[in-house]
Design a protein around this motif. Structure first.
Motif, PDB file in Angstrom:
ATOM      1  N   SER A  53     -31.107  28.647 -95.571  1.00  0.00           N
ATOM      2  CA  SER A  53     -30.296  29.052 -94.430  1.00  0.00           C
ATOM      3  C   SER A  53     -29.396  27.893 -93.995  1.00  0.00           C
ATOM      4  O   SER A  53     -29.853  26.753 -93.843  1.00  0.00           O
ATOM      5  N   LYS A  97     -21.792  34.243 -97.070  1.00  0.00           N
ATOM      6  CA  LYS A  97     -21.568  34.662 -95.694  1.00  0.00           C
ATOM      7  C   LYS A  97     -21.203  36.148 -95.655  1.00  0.00           C
ATOM      8  O   LYS A  97     -20.231  36.575 -96.262  1.00  0.00           O
ATOM      9  N   THR A  99     -21.899  38.015 -92.345  1.00  0.00           N
ATOM     10  CA  THR A  99     -21.517  38.267 -90.943  1.00  0.00           C
ATOM     11  C   THR A  99     -21.007  36.974 -90.304  1.00  0.00           C
ATOM     12  O   THR A  99     -19.817  36.693 -90.316  1.00  0.00           O
ATOM     13  N   THR A 100     -21.911  36.169 -89.756  1.00  0.00           N
ATOM     14  CA  THR A 100     -21.517  34.905 -89.109  1.00  0.00           C
ATOM     15  C   THR A 100     -22.095  33.729 -89.886  1.00  0.00           C
ATOM     16  O   THR A 100     -22.996  33.892 -90.723  1.00  0.00           O
ATOM     17  N   GLU A 103     -25.822  33.083 -89.634  1.00  0.00           N
ATOM     18  CA  GLU A 103     -26.679  33.973 -90.422  1.00  0.00           C
ATOM     19  C   GLU A 103     -26.425  33.834 -91.911  1.00  0.00           C
ATOM     20  O   GLU A 103     -27.009  34.564 -92.720  1.00  0.00           O
ATOM     21  N   ASP A 105     -26.196  31.861 -95.769  1.00  0.00           N
ATOM     22  CA  ASP A 105     -27.052  31.031 -96.625  1.00  0.00           C
ATOM     23  C   ASP A 105     -26.182  30.202 -97.557  1.00  0.00           C
ATOM     24  O   ASP A 105     -24.973  30.449 -97.688  1.00  0.00           O
TER      25      ASP A 105
END
Length: 404
Positions: A53, A97, A99-100, A103, A105
């Motif tokens: 993450s 990526k 979404t944002t 969030e 990895d």
């Protein structure tokens, strides 16, 4: 320097600290890239692919992750990855990526050569650390063996105690106080005391102080120390044997009580056991499945303890059996017909209550501990009642005994 413990050494190995080359770390220009490299090496261990993450990496480095500063943080992180890639410390990386960024990895790739180099570094550091550990352990042990001295707080009381054991000729010496004091610090209490006992057993001493020092230097009094130690051991063994003997006698008595218990009729056994169980539950304060299982496990001991606390149960039962025999053999049918046997629980309970109530009214007083007295009356007549040999005369005798 203190010894590096084996547990600490194994912790270093387990957590992967023996995989970093100081030259590699110093060559990494950015401190962020250096930290990132160390984090990834620990995370991957010997894997060739890592997915982590981005938010977790940002927090561990650490970097700012507020909404306003996040774009700058991502660029800084990307720059650090590129530096590691350019120095061939990773094969490649890829941001994932959907979404944002918080969030998202990151994928990091390695090739087999990275693991080969990592293993070489590990073996080199591991062997070096083991050599350091062994050398420190040896030097520490040698140092402590050489410097070991018996620890004792020497005071006037101990010194005078030793001197009092010595012969009169030694006591009169002006130097004996200091001699005893110095050797207590050097050899310890047990050895010096044994030496003074050995000295006291010698005859025709010309130089007691010199002879005392020779006893200590040549360990002539070691036999006295060993004898004292053996005496202590024998005393301990004797104490343990005595305790074992007591335990055996207690066990024999319990076996006797339980054998007497098993001689009772089944209904008498059940009656006694029910009283034992009620007492046990009252002691526990609750009645659950656990208490029931525990009672069954300790049933024999609890019954024996109860019989030990109430020896009248055994004597009462013996008397009842004798009485029962007398009812059926010596007495004729006329005598048996004149006896009133109590076999009904309600009648027994009512008769006891009425008898006590009438007694209180006639003497115009209230009996203290009435419930305790009733319990004792019931306990005394219980075995006779269960064996169906309780007569009205016997019950009245028991009641009178407890009311008087």
């Amino acid at each position: 320097m203190e010894i590096i413990s084996k547990s600490y050494l194994s912790l270093l190995v387990k957590r992967g600290y023996l995989v970093y080359d100081s030259n590699i770390l110093l060559d990494i220009h950015s401190s962020i890239a250096r930290t990132l490299y160390m984090l990834l090496e620990k995370i991957r261990f010997d894997e060739l692919y890592v997915r982590e993450s981005i938010f977790a990496l940002i927090k561990k480095i650490p970097l700012k992750y507020e909404k306003k500063s996040l774009p700058v943080t991502i660029k800084t992180l990307e720059k650090a990855f590129n530096e590691l890639k350019s120095r061939k410390l990773i094969k490649g990386f890829n941001f994932l990526k959907e979404t944002t960024w918080l969030e998202a990895d990151v994928e990091v790739y390695y090739d087999e050569n990275h693991n080969v180099l990592k293993k070489e570094r590990f073996e080199e550091d591991n062997n070096e650390l083991k050599n350091i550990y062994n050398s420190l352990a040896i030097s520490y042990t040698e140092k402590n063996v050489k410097e070991f001295k018996p620890k004792i707080i020497v005071n006037d009381e101990i010194i005078n105690e030793i001197i009092q054991i010595m012969p009169e000729k030694a006591k009169k010496l002006k130097s004996i106080y200091k001699t005893v004091k110095d050797n207590l610090e050097k050899y310890g209490y047990e050895k010096v005391k044994a030496a003074s006992v050995y000295l006291a057993g010698q005859k025709k001493l010309t130089s007691p102080r010199a002879y005392f020092l020779k006893i200590l230097e040549n360990n002539w009094a070691d036999d006295i120390i060993e004898t004292k130690s053996m005496t202590k051991q024998n005393t301990l063994l004797s104490t343990l044997e005595t305790k074992d003997s007591i335990n055996e006698k207690n066990q024999e008595y319990r076996d006797f009580l339980f054998s007497e218990f098993e001689k009772f009729p089944i209904d008498v056994q059940n009656g006694i056991e029910s009283y034992v169980y009620v007492e046990y539950i009252n002691l526990c304060g609750m009645e659950t499945k656990i208490q029931k299982i525990a009672f069954q496990g300790s049933r024999k001991k609890l019954i024996c303890d109860y019989l030990q606390k109430h020896p009248e149960i055994l004597s009462s039962t013996e008397n009842n059996l004798i009485e029962k025999k007398q009812f059926t053999e010596p007495f004729g049918e006329d005598k048996k017909e004149n006896l009133i046997f109590l076999t009904d629980k309600e009648k027994l309970k009512n008769y006891i209550n009425e008898y006590i109530t009438l007694y209180e009214e006639l003497v115009d007083t209230k009996i203290e501990s009435l419930e305790e007295i009733k319990k004792k009356i019931i306990l005394d007549c219980m075995t006779s009642f269960l064996s169906k040999t309780l007569t009205l005369e016997k019950l009245e005798e028991i009641i009178r005994k407890h009311l008087m």
